[in-house]
Scaffold this active site. Structure first.
Site, PDB file in Angstrom:
ATOM      1  N   ASN A 192     -19.477  19.052  10.993  1.00 48.05           N
ATOM      2  CA  ASN A 192     -19.418  19.490  12.387  1.00 48.05           C
ATOM      3  C   ASN A 192     -20.620  20.089  13.023  1.00 48.05           C
ATOM      4  OD1 ASN A 192     -16.887  18.713  11.969  1.00 48.05           O
ATOM      5  ND2 ASN A 192     -16.028  20.999  11.740  1.00 48.05           N
TER       6      ASN A 192
ATOM      7  N   ARG B  26     -11.384  12.228  16.191  1.00 47.50           N
ATOM      8  CA  ARG B  26     -11.098  13.331  17.067  1.00 47.50           C
ATOM      9  C   ARG B  26     -12.250  13.727  17.882  1.00 47.50           C
ATOM     10  NH1 ARG B  26      -7.783  16.439  20.750  1.00 47.50           N
ATOM     11  NH2 ARG B  26      -9.189  18.158  21.228  1.00 47.50           N
TER      12      ARG B  26
ATOM     13  N   ARG C  62      -3.706  18.552  19.364  1.00 44.80           N
ATOM     14  CA  ARG C  62      -4.988  18.230  19.588  1.00 44.80           C
ATOM     15  C   ARG C  62      -5.049  17.737  21.044  1.00 44.80           C
ATOM     16  NH1 ARG C  62      -8.542  17.510  14.406  1.00 44.80           N
ATOM     17  NH2 ARG C  62      -9.920  18.847  15.575  1.00 44.80           N
TER      18      ARG C  62
ATOM     19  N   ASP D 280     -10.528  25.740   8.621  1.00 46.69           N
ATOM     20  CA  ASP D 280     -10.920  24.788   7.603  1.00 46.69           C
ATOM     21  C   ASP D 280     -11.073  25.226   6.230  1.00 46.69           C
ATOM     22  OD1 ASP D 280     -11.154  22.974   9.864  1.00 46.69           O
ATOM     23  OD2 ASP D 280     -13.235  23.219  10.272  1.00 46.69           O
TER      24      ASP D 280
ATOM     25  N   ILE E 242      -4.781  28.654  14.582  1.00 49.37           N
ATOM     26  CA  ILE E 242      -5.280  28.018  15.264  1.00 49.37           C
ATOM     27  C   ILE E 242      -4.551  26.663  15.550  1.00 49.37           C
ATOM     28  CG2 ILE E 242      -7.767  26.378  15.577  1.00 49.37           C
ATOM     29  CD1 ILE E 242      -8.408  29.658  15.282  1.00 49.37           C
TER      30      ILE E 242
END
Ligand code: EPU
Length: 435
Positions: free
Chosen positions: A29, A99, A128, A321, A343
């Site tokens: 990420n 994504r 999302r 995560d 989240i």
């Protein structure tokens, strides 16, 4: 074509322990936004310490499909030359499969004055939506049009305007997207209620080294002084920071099944919250500057570990995560634990599979579960639903009694490099087989 493969895992069943050293790879990420930054540059930028994972491959293909030259010199080193970008349209197929493709929209809009892309699509962890992105682009003066599943965004003729953008909720990729778009906007942009993840600071450091002026990355207020000229790498090489989610996942596995495990090439500060909670539960953890060690863990029987209450939160809170791996940990502690996922809306669905393996989990509502431990897990055949739950299944299978099969290795390969060989190195009996 996605290969059809399975992981076969023989559970340790508390009889054997894992030991050895496991090095952490570059952060997925952090690498994805750093690669997506390429269109902001006038020249080629080289990336090193890249993890060899599916998502990095997809991002390379997406950037290459826009015309940029992508030169993969080795598995850890790639150079992207943006000078050949010849379209403002992102590939439909590739952006739907990733994504994080949404991060590319900011730099492409800044470079081309226009960007069009397909809705990145929901996925198993939640809907999302991209409303925060569209609102932000409008605030920078862009015109947003939607035709079916495609968005077409036009910057004003004289370029994006600087803006004061208050994010109605904290979003990692939206913070990154607008931080990048604003480096080429006219004037000073302020992002408020920005995400504070270390990957954002990492990205700001890269951009600042190459001519951007970004202040406050890593805090809720980020100020970006825009400039007309593109950024220049001038031979600078970006080196990816260590993956904190990978470090955290291995730490949870080590807490459950490790005797002497050393996790190296990581930044323990980035997983402070996890270390704090595992210690509170009774796991013996030592940290150094770039390593985490669990030793003498065999002496700590799981029935002496105490339960925890976990609530996922933006950084520096408990990362969503790591929620699924942590739930597996909590199936083994003595007493009732609670996990509150704040989240994403569908990120507890995998718990049904843990129940099938023998876990005692009650779902109070789609965001909250209660776990009663310790319960012996039994090996099972499971379908990995997403990157992080897939890794949680590997941990569950590793500690279970008996054999497990995990299908959809692809999801795990999206975020973890050759997981089987790395876990074999610390003694787990795991193999990848074609089906
Ligand atoms: N959201 C909206 N509207 C938007 C954007 C986000 O409602 O326009 C919502 C999301 O639906 C979610 C919340 O805001 O409920 C926060 O999501 P965020 O935008 O922060 O997530 P993200 O930026 O898409 C990144 C990571 C994820 C990680 C989340 C949360 C990358 C490439 N992805 O996603 O990583 O779970 O932040 O920390 O950085 C993973 O690596 O497996 C992964 C899913």
């Amino acid at each position: 074509m996605i290969p059809r493969e399975q992981f076969h895992i023989s559970g340790l069943a508390g009889e054997k322990a894992l030991s050895g050293t496991i090095p952490i790879r570059g952060a997925k990420n952090a690498v994805l936004p750093a690669m997506a930054a390429a269109p902001l540059f006038a020249d080629a930028l080289t990336y090193t310490n890249l993890p060899d994972i599916e998502d990095v491959g997809r991002m390379s293909e997406l950037i290459e499909a826009s015309g940029a030259h992508v030169d993969r010199q080795s598995i850890r080193r790639t150079t992207i030359d943006p000078r050949y970008i010849n379209t403002h349209a992102l590939s439909d197929d590739l952006s739907k499969r990733l994504r994080a493709s949404i991060i590319l929209t900011g730099p492409m809009l800044a470079r081309c004055g226009r960007v069009s892309f397909a809705h990145p699509g929901g996925c198993v962890i939640g809907a999302r939506p991209i409303d925060i992105f569209l609102d932000g682009f409008r605030k920078m003066g862009a015109r947003v049009r939607r035709r079916g599943e495609r968005y077409d965004i036009h910057a004003p003729d004289d370029g994006l305007y600087a803006a004061d953008i208050f994010f109605k909720l904290v979003s990692v990729t939206a913070t990154e997207t607008f931080m990048m778009a604003a480096t080429r906007a006219r004037g000073t942009t302020v992002l408020r209620n920005a995400a504070m993840e270390p990957e954002i600071e990492d990205l700001a450091n890269l951009l600042n080294t190459c001519g951007a002026r970004i202040e406050g990355a890593g805090t809720p207020t980020i100020t970006i002084h825009g400039r007309k000229q593109p950024l220049r790498a001038r031979g600078h090489t970006y080196r990816a920071m260590p993956d904190r989610i990978e470090a955290g996942s291995f730490l949870i596995l080590a807490a459950l099944a490790g005797d002497d495990i050393r996790i190296t090439h990581c930044n323990p500060k980035h997983v402070d919250i996890l270390i704090e909670l595992l210690r509170e539960s009774g796991v013996p953890i030592e940290t150094e500057r770039s390593a985490i060690t669990i030793s003498g863990n065999r002496r700590v029987r799981t029935d002496t570990l105490t339960p925890l209450s976990i609530r996922t939160h933006e950084y520096p809170g408990f990362p969503t995560d790591l929620q699924a791996p942590m739930t597996v940990f909590l199936t083994q502690v003595n007493g009732e634990s609670v996990v509150f996922e704040t989240i994403f809306e569908n990120r507890l669905n995998y718990t049904q599979d843990l129940i099938t393996m023998g876990a005692d989990i009650t779902m109070w509502d789609p965001h909250r579960i209660m776990i009663r431990g310790p319960q012996t897990l039994r090996g099972h055949e499971l379908d990995g639903p997403d990157i992080r739950a897939g890794l949680a299944f590997i941990i569950a299978a590793a500690i279970a009694k008996g054999e497990s099969l995990i299908n959809n290795t692809y999801y795990i390969d999206r975020g973890y490099e050759r997981i089987e060989t790395r876990l074999q190195d610390i003694g787990l009996d795991i193999t990848r087989v074609a089906v």
